[in-house]
Design an enzyme around this catalytic site. Structure first.
Site: not given
Length: 446
Positions: A91, A97, A100, A175, A279, A307, A403
């Site tokens: 990138c 940035c 990442c 991006c 997601q 959930f 997660c």
């Protein structure tokens, strides 16, 4: 905000810590590993040093830039001896940035590192790390949603992601994480902000690609006037947007909905309520669903989806012929899921319930043999405790989607202490170039 004290005072009974001055001269260090956020780890004497952009095994020259926990943060000046896993970041914004942190790490090495972190987290809880399978990696160019920071200047709009540990915004031209249609919208999003936001204002702009068009929510200082609303309508027509809303003083206001934003879960369409969790990628959602289905192999009969959200798993599993009862605290999600299930005539009921304060437990678990759990990052402590109780003994299979490896390991320990065995963990990485990781785990009782 911390309380101010007189310069000469300190809390009674607590010794005053000696202040450590930042080393002024550049340091040449050897990197021993990666920290939890992807920073290279080294030592300056006994002091840990965290170096963004450094990799294990490298010799690097750095300059201390500040304190970080019990150690130092350092700026990478030069890589003297490079790792074999170092690659050229793809990138053009990577050096500035903050979106990442691991583009300089070879993909296979990044996946192995994430798997090792997960294994170490399980081991620390006394769980078997051997059950962790290789990482399923979802590539770049797949993100269907993103939140951008913006600032309206007199002559232009700055729009992008915040720089690392900074409020400065990297003005994105592209991006690589985003689906191509979302990345292609960046210039038009600047035009929208320029048309409706007053000079000097700033905020966030969230965008989700739905099956019926983009769904936007823009921070604004005040409700837009007639001219701004006209510009919003022209923008929506020009870019086939599904919905545009505004966040004003923390309250969401729908501004324009040319068509209902629809999302699909394995072919089942659901209305997407404003600002609802989804997601980050369609490919990631598909991979998680495939892992959940595989983990349910050999089970039959009704199941609970706790959930459940909009029905990422509940709707497809009901489409497989399973009778599903879903629970979630988000009333708008439950309403959308119920409408979809009714329209599709699927055997699914959905109920609003705060599972943190009011878990499904006791007699409610009688005759329940299978449970799917997909809690937020905070995990499902209360619900897992309820499943581990003797009253939940009829539950023979739990499939958990998480997660957060840390809260997953805590909840897994609770289930295992209640008679379950952790049989399999499938890591799914839809957050490439970042330290985040998701997983699907299978527990069996007996």
């Amino acid at each position: 905000m911390s309380q101010r004290r007189h310069p000469g005072s300190r809390p009674a009974g607590k010794p005053q810590k000696a202040k450590t001055a930042l080393p002024k001269a550049p340091m040449t260090l050897t990197v021993s590993g990666l920290g939890a956020q992807g920073d290279g780890l080294a030592r300056h004497g006994e002091t840990p040093v965290f170096i963004a952009g450094a990799l294990p095994g490298e010799t690097v020259t750095v300059r201390a830039s500040g304190k970080k926990g019990d150690g130092l943060a350092a700026e990478l000046i030069a890589v003297e001896t490079a790792s074999a896993e170092r690659v050229e970041p793809p990138c053009p914004h990577y050096s500035a940035c903050g979106g990442c942190s691991l583009q300089h790490y070879a993909p296979a090495a990044e996946a192995d590192w994430k798997r090792d972190i997960l294994r170490q987290t399980l081991r620390a809880r006394g769980l078997d790390p051997a059950v962790v399978e290789p990482v399923i990696r979802i590539g770049a160019g797949t993100r269907q949603r993103a939140t951008f920071a913006w600032r309206r200047l007199r002559d232009r709009v700055v729009l992008g992601y915040n720089q690392r540990a900074s409020h400065q915004i990297t003005d994105l031209q592209t991006c690589l994480l985003l689906e191509a249609p979302l990345s292609a919208l960046l210039p038009a999003l600047r035009g929208l902000v320029a048309a409706v936001a007053p000079v000097g204002s700033m905020g966030d702009l969230s965008v989700t690609l739905t099956d019926s068009g983009a769904d936007l929510c823009l921070d604004l200082p005040d409700y837009p006037g007639l001219e701004a609303l006209e510009q919003i309508g022209l923008w929506a027509e020009a870019h086939a947007a599904a919905r545009i809303g505004a966040q004003i003083d923390g309250v969401y206001h729908p501004l324009l909905t040319p068509r209902a934003p629809l999302v699909r879960f394995d072919g089942a369409s659901v209305d997407l309520p404003p600002q609802m969790f989804l997601q980050p990628s369609r490919a990631g959602a598909d991979a998680l669903l495939a892992a959940v289905r595989a983990a349910l192999t050999g089970t039959e009969g009704p199941l609970l989806d706790l959930f459940c959200g909009l029905g990422t798993f509940a709707l497809p599993l009901a489409g497989d012929g399973r009778t599903v009862r879903g629970f979630d605290s988000e009333s708008t999600a439950i309403a959308a899921l119920s409408r979809a299930a009714k329209a599709l005539k699927r055997p699914l009921t959905a109920t609003v319930r705060d599972l943190f304060r009011d878990p499904v437990e006791g007699k409610e678990l009688k005759d329940v043999t299978t449970v799917v759990l997909d809690p937020p990052r905070a995990g499902a402590d209360a619900q897992c405790r309820a499943l581990a109780e003797p009253a939940g003994a009829s539950v023979r299979r739990v499939v958990m989607v998480s997660c957060s490896p840390a809260t997953f390991a805590r909840d897994a320990r609770t289930l295992c202490d209640g008679g379950f065995r952790l049989m399999q963990v499938v890591p799914v990485d839809q957050f490439v170039w970042s330290p985040h990781l998701e997983l699907v785990a299978r527990f069996e009782r007996g």
